[in-house]
Each structure stands twice: as C-alpha cells, then as structure tokens.
Motif scaffolding. Structure first.
Motif, PDB file in Angstrom:
ATOM      1  N   TYR A  48       0.916  -1.112  -0.026  1.00 39.53           N
ATOM      2  CA  TYR A  48       0.036   0.006  -0.244  1.00 39.53           C
ATOM      3  C   TYR A  48       0.757   1.209  -0.223  1.00 39.53           C
ATOM      4  O   TYR A  48       0.800   2.215  -0.768  1.00 39.53           O
ATOM      5  CB  TYR A  48      -0.888   0.015   1.176  1.00 39.53           C
ATOM      6  CG  TYR A  48      -1.840   1.201   1.295  1.00 39.53           C
ATOM      7  CD1 TYR A  48      -3.132   1.100   0.577  1.00 39.53           C
ATOM      8  CD2 TYR A  48      -1.578   2.408   1.750  1.00 39.53           C
ATOM      9  CE1 TYR A  48      -4.093   2.137   0.532  1.00 39.53           C
ATOM     10  CE2 TYR A  48      -2.442   3.366   1.739  1.00 39.53           C
ATOM     11  CZ  TYR A  48      -3.712   3.281   1.244  1.00 39.53           C
ATOM     12  OH  TYR A  48      -4.468   4.495   1.210  1.00 39.53           O
ATOM     13  N   GLU A  52       1.085   4.149  -2.605  1.00 40.63           N
ATOM     14  CA  GLU A  52       0.776   5.676  -2.113  1.00 40.63           C
ATOM     15  C   GLU A  52       2.000   6.566  -2.615  1.00 40.63           C
ATOM     16  O   GLU A  52       1.739   7.785  -3.037  1.00 40.63           O
ATOM     17  CB  GLU A  52       0.444   5.410  -0.842  1.00 40.63           C
ATOM     18  CG  GLU A  52       0.006   6.754  -0.048  1.00 40.63           C
ATOM     19  CD  GLU A  52       0.020   6.421   1.444  1.00 40.63           C
ATOM     20  OE1 GLU A  52      -1.252   6.878   1.902  1.00 40.63           O
ATOM     21  OE2 GLU A  52       0.869   5.873   2.299  1.00 40.63           O
ATOM     22  N   GLU A  57      -2.441   7.520  -7.914  1.00 36.43           N
ATOM     23  CA  GLU A  57      -3.558   7.709  -8.745  1.00 36.43           C
ATOM     24  C   GLU A  57      -4.300   6.125  -8.741  1.00 36.43           C
ATOM     25  O   GLU A  57      -5.373   5.981  -9.147  1.00 36.43           O
ATOM     26  CB  GLU A  57      -3.148   8.100 -10.273  1.00 36.43           C
ATOM     27  CG  GLU A  57      -2.369   7.236 -11.002  1.00 36.43           C
ATOM     28  CD  GLU A  57      -0.669   7.756 -10.741  1.00 36.43           C
ATOM     29  OE1 GLU A  57       0.020   7.358 -11.534  1.00 36.43           O
ATOM     30  OE2 GLU A  57      -0.503   8.381  -9.868  1.00 36.43           O
ATOM     31  N   LEU A  59      -4.917   4.282  -6.501  1.00 40.73           N
ATOM     32  CA  LEU A  59      -5.917   4.274  -5.400  1.00 40.73           C
ATOM     33  C   LEU A  59      -7.088   5.145  -5.195  1.00 40.73           C
ATOM     34  O   LEU A  59      -7.814   5.004  -4.652  1.00 40.73           O
ATOM     35  CB  LEU A  59      -4.957   4.610  -4.050  1.00 40.73           C
ATOM     36  CG  LEU A  59      -3.755   3.880  -3.485  1.00 40.73           C
ATOM     37  CD1 LEU A  59      -3.076   4.382  -2.564  1.00 40.73           C
ATOM     38  CD2 LEU A  59      -4.084   2.294  -3.494  1.00 40.73           C
ATOM     39  N   ARG A  60      -7.168   6.031  -6.334  1.00 43.22           N
ATOM     40  CA  ARG A  60      -8.205   7.181  -6.258  1.00 43.22           C
ATOM     41  C   ARG A  60      -9.321   6.315  -6.982  1.00 43.22           C
ATOM     42  O   ARG A  60      -9.558   5.523  -7.718  1.00 43.22           O
ATOM     43  CB  ARG A  60      -7.885   8.328  -7.289  1.00 43.22           C
ATOM     44  CG  ARG A  60      -6.757   8.915  -6.663  1.00 43.22           C
ATOM     45  CD  ARG A  60      -6.731  10.418  -7.410  1.00 43.22           C
ATOM     46  NE  ARG A  60      -5.497  11.093  -6.727  1.00 43.22           N
ATOM     47  CZ  ARG A  60      -4.203  11.253  -7.398  1.00 43.22           C
ATOM     48  NH1 ARG A  60      -4.040  10.994  -8.733  1.00 43.22           N
ATOM     49  NH2 ARG A  60      -3.339  11.734  -6.933  1.00 43.22           N
ATOM     50  N   ALA A  61     -10.605   6.807  -6.619  1.00 42.59           N
ATOM     51  CA  ALA A  61     -11.876   6.392  -6.841  1.00 42.59           C
ATOM     52  C   ALA A  61     -11.989   6.542  -8.450  1.00 42.59           C
ATOM     53  O   ALA A  61     -11.574   7.607  -8.924  1.00 42.59           O
ATOM     54  CB  ALA A  61     -12.991   7.194  -6.136  1.00 42.59           C
ATOM     55  N   THR A  67     -13.292   1.767  -5.754  1.00 50.36           N
ATOM     56  CA  THR A  67     -11.983   1.672  -5.775  1.00 50.36           C
ATOM     57  C   THR A  67     -11.461   0.206  -6.486  1.00 50.36           C
ATOM     58  O   THR A  67     -12.678  -0.688  -6.516  1.00 50.36           O
ATOM     59  CB  THR A  67     -11.537   1.819  -4.478  1.00 50.36           C
ATOM     60  OG1 THR A  67     -12.025   0.655  -3.470  1.00 50.36           O
ATOM     61  CG2 THR A  67     -11.594   3.131  -3.683  1.00 50.36           C
ATOM     62  N   PRO A  68     -10.410   0.174  -6.810  1.00 51.36           N
ATOM     63  CA  PRO A  68     -10.022  -0.941  -7.720  1.00 51.36           C
ATOM     64  C   PRO A  68      -9.959  -2.073  -6.766  1.00 51.36           C
ATOM     65  O   PRO A  68      -9.830  -2.332  -5.507  1.00 51.36           O
ATOM     66  CB  PRO A  68      -8.619  -0.562  -8.101  1.00 51.36           C
ATOM     67  CG  PRO A  68      -8.226   0.708  -7.730  1.00 51.36           C
ATOM     68  CD  PRO A  68      -9.344   1.245  -6.985  1.00 51.36           C
ATOM     69  N   GLY A  79     -10.333  -5.780  -1.465  1.00 50.07           N
ATOM     70  CA  GLY A  79     -10.331  -4.368  -1.745  1.00 50.07           C
ATOM     71  C   GLY A  79      -8.760  -3.889  -1.598  1.00 50.07           C
ATOM     72  O   GLY A  79      -7.790  -4.669  -1.155  1.00 50.07           O
ATOM     73  N   ILE A  80      -8.412  -2.561  -1.790  1.00 47.15           N
ATOM     74  CA  ILE A  80      -7.209  -2.002  -1.439  1.00 47.15           C
ATOM     75  C   ILE A  80      -6.646  -2.005  -0.176  1.00 47.15           C
ATOM     76  O   ILE A  80      -5.256  -2.180   0.052  1.00 47.15           O
ATOM     77  CB  ILE A  80      -7.272  -0.458  -2.077  1.00 47.15           C
ATOM     78  CG1 ILE A  80      -8.240   0.353  -1.257  1.00 47.15           C
ATOM     79  CG2 ILE A  80      -7.346  -0.387  -3.654  1.00 47.15           C
ATOM     80  CD1 ILE A  80      -8.015   1.823  -1.612  1.00 47.15           C
ATOM     81  N   TYR A  96      -1.574  -1.468 -12.519  1.00 55.50           N
ATOM     82  CA  TYR A  96      -2.955  -1.075 -12.601  1.00 55.50           C
ATOM     83  C   TYR A  96      -3.653  -1.437 -13.990  1.00 55.50           C
ATOM     84  O   TYR A  96      -2.746  -1.250 -14.889  1.00 55.50           O
ATOM     85  CB  TYR A  96      -3.103   0.482 -12.216  1.00 55.50           C
ATOM     86  CG  TYR A  96      -4.661   1.012 -12.475  1.00 55.50           C
ATOM     87  CD1 TYR A  96      -5.468   0.778 -11.493  1.00 55.50           C
ATOM     88  CD2 TYR A  96      -4.862   1.533 -13.797  1.00 55.50           C
ATOM     89  CE1 TYR A  96      -6.691   1.181 -11.657  1.00 55.50           C
ATOM     90  CE2 TYR A  96      -6.289   1.864 -14.013  1.00 55.50           C
ATOM     91  CZ  TYR A  96      -7.299   1.721 -12.829  1.00 55.50           C
ATOM     92  OH  TYR A  96      -8.473   2.049 -13.186  1.00 55.50           O
ATOM     93  N   SER A 112     -13.838  -0.440 -11.475  1.00 56.23           N
ATOM     94  CA  SER A 112     -12.995   0.497 -11.157  1.00 56.23           C
ATOM     95  C   SER A 112     -11.554   0.102 -11.459  1.00 56.23           C
ATOM     96  O   SER A 112     -10.615   0.730 -10.830  1.00 56.23           O
ATOM     97  CB  SER A 112     -13.100   0.884  -9.618  1.00 56.23           C
ATOM     98  OG  SER A 112     -14.399   1.347  -9.362  1.00 56.23           O
TER      99      SER A 112
END
Length: 123
Positions: A48, A52, A57, A59-61, A67-68, A79-80, A96, A112
């Motif tokens: 993470y 970060e 980007e 991690l962004r909605a 979220t991905p 999830g993340i 990604y 997402s």
C-alpha cells in the motif's frame, strides 16, 4: 484516383511517424506498472505504501465512485486495504489495469479497475 493516392500516402506517412514515436517511448516508464527496482528505491514496508508513494492515482476512486479490486498472483484478494498486509520486499510488480481490460481479463465486477500484484516466487 489522385485523391486516393494522396490519402494513402498520408496514411503511410502518419503510420511511420507513430511507429517512430512508439519506439522512442520505451525509455519512458510505464505509468501503469511499478517494478521491483522502483519498489526497492523507496523506504516503505507495505505494498500500500509503495502505491501511495509511487502511483497514488492507482488508489483514487474511479468511474462509479468505487476503488479498484486487488488481485494477487491473478487471484482476487479483496479491496485496496489488503495491500497493507503485503510486505513491500515480497513484491515483484504492481500493475494498474483499467476497467475495460480488467473486466476482460479477470471477469465482470471490476468496474473501477484492478491493482494486480505479482509476488516474488519463493524457492
């Protein structure tokens, strides 16, 4: 007939230009991929924190406000938040995958996108 020949010539010229551009972009880092070398360059402890610091980007909605999903070695893992439990020194790559490709590659329900983590192989 002359217009058709000119159009064909223009198309060939544009194709040649785009091929040259594509070849020169290989020196540029892939914005959708975090490599082992990049991971080693940052003082962090979890996957993470890697994301970060290096590609926030990811991690962004995305579209739809979600979220991905996270896939570890091609298996859906959650999830993340699951990224916090993965040690950074155990990660080979983090990629990604956008929503369209994610739904094709991993199946529906990835609207997402996906953060795909490949772990180092254990001997």
């Amino acid at each position: 007939m002359t217009r058709a020949a000119l159009a064909l010539a223009a198309l060939v010229t544009l194709s040649a230009c785009s091929s040259a551009t594509a070849g020169s972009s290989s020196a540029r880092p892939d914005r959708d991929l975090i490599t082992r070398e990049e991971i080693a360059s940052v003082p962090v402890s979890s996957a993470y924190e890697v994301v970060e610091r290096l590609r926030p980007e990811f991690l962004r909605a995305a579209r739809g406000g979600g979220t991905p999903n996270v896939y570890i070695n091609n298996s859906r893992s959650g999830g993340i938040a699951i990224l916090r439990s993965i040690r950074a020194d155990n990660v080979q790559t983090i990629r990604y995958v956008d929503a369209l490709d994610a739904n094709l590659r991993y199946g529906l329900g990835n609207d997402s996108g996906v953060i795909a983590v490949e772990l180092l192989r254990q001997p």
